[in-house]
Design a protein around this motif. Structure first.
Motif, PDB file in Angstrom:
ATOM      1  N   GLY A 111     -42.881  34.481  71.800  1.00 25.73           N
ATOM      2  CA  GLY A 111     -42.274  34.788  73.086  1.00 25.73           C
ATOM      3  C   GLY A 111     -42.360  33.629  74.056  1.00 25.73           C
ATOM      4  N   ILE A 112     -41.745  33.805  75.215  1.00 27.90           N
ATOM      5  CA  ILE A 112     -41.760  32.806  76.273  1.00 27.90           C
ATOM      6  C   ILE A 112     -42.030  33.505  77.596  1.00 27.90           C
ATOM      7  CG2 ILE A 112     -40.191  31.211  75.113  1.00 27.90           C
ATOM      8  CD1 ILE A 112     -37.910  32.341  76.815  1.00 27.90           C
ATOM      9  N   ASP A 113     -42.301  32.742  78.645  1.00 25.87           N
ATOM     10  CA  ASP A 113     -42.304  33.283  80.000  1.00 25.87           C
ATOM     11  C   ASP A 113     -41.489  32.339  80.869  1.00 25.87           C
ATOM     12  OD1 ASP A 113     -44.711  31.546  81.438  1.00 25.87           O
ATOM     13  OD2 ASP A 113     -45.169  32.022  79.349  1.00 25.87           O
ATOM     14  N   VAL A 114     -40.725  32.901  81.797  1.00 18.48           N
ATOM     15  CA  VAL A 114     -39.766  32.117  82.561  1.00 18.48           C
ATOM     16  C   VAL A 114     -39.783  32.502  84.037  1.00 18.48           C
ATOM     17  CG1 VAL A 114     -38.239  31.847  80.558  1.00 18.48           C
ATOM     18  CG2 VAL A 114     -37.853  33.725  82.171  1.00 18.48           C
ATOM     19  N   SER A 115     -39.239  31.609  84.855  1.00 17.61           N
ATOM     20  CA  SER A 115     -39.036  31.862  86.274  1.00 17.61           C
ATOM     21  C   SER A 115     -37.779  31.113  86.686  1.00 17.61           C
ATOM     22  CB  SER A 115     -40.239  31.366  87.088  1.00 17.61           C
ATOM     23  OG  SER A 115     -40.299  29.948  87.078  1.00 17.61           O
ATOM     24  N   HIS A 116     -37.547  30.994  87.991  1.00 10.09           N
ATOM     25  CA  HIS A 116     -36.352  30.290  88.461  1.00 10.09           C
ATOM     26  C   HIS A 116     -36.372  28.816  88.068  1.00 10.09           C
ATOM     27  CE1 HIS A 116     -39.298  29.384  91.629  1.00 10.09           C
ATOM     28  NE2 HIS A 116     -38.574  28.319  91.898  1.00 10.09           N
ATOM     29  N   TYR A 117     -37.543  28.294  87.719  1.00  7.68           N
ATOM     30  CA  TYR A 117     -37.625  26.890  87.338  1.00  7.68           C
ATOM     31  C   TYR A 117     -36.828  26.588  86.072  1.00  7.68           C
ATOM     32  CZ  TYR A 117     -41.326  26.142  90.782  1.00  7.68           C
ATOM     33  OH  TYR A 117     -42.025  26.034  91.955  1.00  7.68           O
ATOM     34  N   GLN A 118     -36.605  27.587  85.238  1.00  9.36           N
ATOM     35  CA  GLN A 118     -35.817  27.378  84.020  1.00  9.36           C
ATOM     36  C   GLN A 118     -34.313  27.456  84.288  1.00  9.36           C
ATOM     37  OE1 GLN A 118     -38.973  28.978  83.634  1.00  9.36           O
ATOM     38  NE2 GLN A 118     -39.535  27.037  82.678  1.00  9.36           N
ATOM     39  N   GLY A 119     -33.923  27.777  85.522  1.00  6.96           N
ATOM     40  CA  GLY A 119     -32.510  27.813  85.880  1.00  6.96           C
ATOM     41  C   GLY A 119     -31.765  28.931  85.181  1.00  6.96           C
ATOM     42  N   GLU A 120     -30.458  28.759  85.039  1.00  9.36           N
ATOM     43  CA  GLU A 120     -29.643  29.745  84.331  1.00  9.36           C
ATOM     44  C   GLU A 120     -29.937  29.641  82.840  1.00  9.36           C
ATOM     45  OE1 GLU A 120     -24.950  31.090  83.841  1.00  9.36           O
ATOM     46  OE2 GLU A 120     -25.534  29.531  85.266  1.00  9.36           O
ATOM     47  N   ILE A 121     -30.159  30.785  82.217  1.00 10.77           N
ATOM     48  CA  ILE A 121     -30.583  30.807  80.821  1.00 10.77           C
ATOM     49  C   ILE A 121     -29.516  31.429  79.942  1.00 10.77           C
ATOM     50  CG2 ILE A 121     -32.335  31.683  79.204  1.00 10.77           C
ATOM     51  CD1 ILE A 121     -34.315  31.712  81.550  1.00 10.77           C
ATOM     52  N   ASP A 122     -29.216  30.768  78.835  1.00  8.18           N
ATOM     53  CA  ASP A 122     -28.324  31.319  77.819  1.00  8.18           C
ATOM     54  C   ASP A 122     -29.189  32.157  76.881  1.00  8.18           C
ATOM     55  OD1 ASP A 122     -26.753  31.844  75.563  1.00  8.18           O
ATOM     56  OD2 ASP A 122     -25.703  29.926  75.685  1.00  8.18           O
TER      57      ASP A 122
END
Length: 303
Positions: free
Chosen positions: A50-61
């Motif tokens: 798995g991963i963890d994300v926030s706005h720092y990863q921008g728009e995600i495909d």
């Protein structure tokens, strides 16, 4: 040894040393740039990724991300008593549509009451079917590493947060912690909560006192029996449910200012993951995985 032979030996040693130095520098560069993960071989034992994300990863495909073997994601929702991550709702919806199990996490502030932080999180995320249990991120920020807050005060506010979220959602949250935060604030205080531990240098072995929590979360009975012994032989020293093993993962599908993404694994086999999902999705699990993915998202963004 004559002079000519000695010279040849020295030159050979110099070449070996140069090659060794080059390989060492290449390894360090590979680690720094995210092409090599120190924990890669150990993390490879665990099939659920798995991963963890926030706005720092921008728009995600999310379709592209899912196609790279990602099974789950924790999405940043809130921080402190007022901040809302601008991409929370879109990330949750996108992950769900791509077939990636998703949960929301809150970044815990040492400078804000636990109750008001819980209210911010609950108001932002809403209650929706098919989400993984909420998570709270406990780690140092700013000057807190040099000036760590009092452990007793942190315990009080963090427990206020956890109790409020659990009362509203009917789910016991996961606690994410760096190794230093775990040592100072979590260890011996929050044993009843599933642990998501960060350790980018080695596979965590957190001690006998953490085993029951982690073993139960992996599907066992807390006594080393049943399905909770881990992917191979199990280890009573592990005691974690999720492990963030690198902060320099490289995956395609991200467009943000942060070029890396955190990579995580679940402590267990694919069968244990299925059991964990059945017991830890909002609203229960009415059938197979596909049914969960058909459910609608009812989270809210901040006004």
């Amino acid at each position: 040894m004559d002079l000519g032979k000695r010279t040849r030996v020295l030159r050979r040693l110099e070449r070996i040393g140069a090659v060794g130095l080059f390989l060492a520098l290449a390894y360090v560069y590979g680690v720094y740039r995210g092409y090599v993960h120190v924990n890669g071989p150990a993390a490879g034992r665990y099939p659920v990724r798995g991963i963890d994300v926030s706005h720092y990863q921008g728009e995600i495909d999310w379709g592209l991300v899912a196609g790279q073997g990602i099974d789950f994601v924790y999405v940043k929702a809130t921080e402190g008593s007022s901040h809302v991550d601008e991409r929370f709702a879109g990330n949750m919806a996108g992950a769900r549509e791509a077939g990636v199990f998703a949960g929301a996490y809150h970044f815990f502030s040492f400078d804000s009451p636990g109750i008001s932080q819980a209210e911010n999180f609950l108001e932002t995320t809403g209650a929706f079917e098919g989400a993984m249990v909420p998570a709270v991120d406990v780690e140092f920020y700013g000057d807190k590493r040099e000036n760590p807050p009092d452990a007793g005060a942190v315990e009080t506010e963090l427990r206020n947060f956890l109790d409020r979220v659990e009362a509203d959602r009917g789910q016991r949250p996961v606690i994410y912690a760096t190794r230093e935060a775990w040592e100072l604030y979590i260890r011996g205080r929050f044993q009843e909560y599933p642990l998501w531990i960060r350790d980018i240098w080695r596979e965590p072995n957190l001690g006998e006192d953490a085993w029951e929590k982690g073993e139960r979360a992996a599907g066992g009975d807390g006594e080393g029996n049943g399905s909770g012994d881990g992917p191979e032989n199990g280890n009573r020293e592990k005691g974690w449910t999720f492990w963030q093993y690198t902060n320099r993962g490289r995956l395609e599908g991200f467009s943000g200012v942060e070029e890396f993404v955190d990579l995580n694994v679940f402590f267990g086999t694919e069968e244990q993951w299925e059991k964990w999902l059945a017991e830890n999705l909002a609203g229960g699990r009415p059938g197979d995985t596909g049914e969960i993915l058909e459910m609608g998202f009812a989270g809210r963004t901040a006004e």
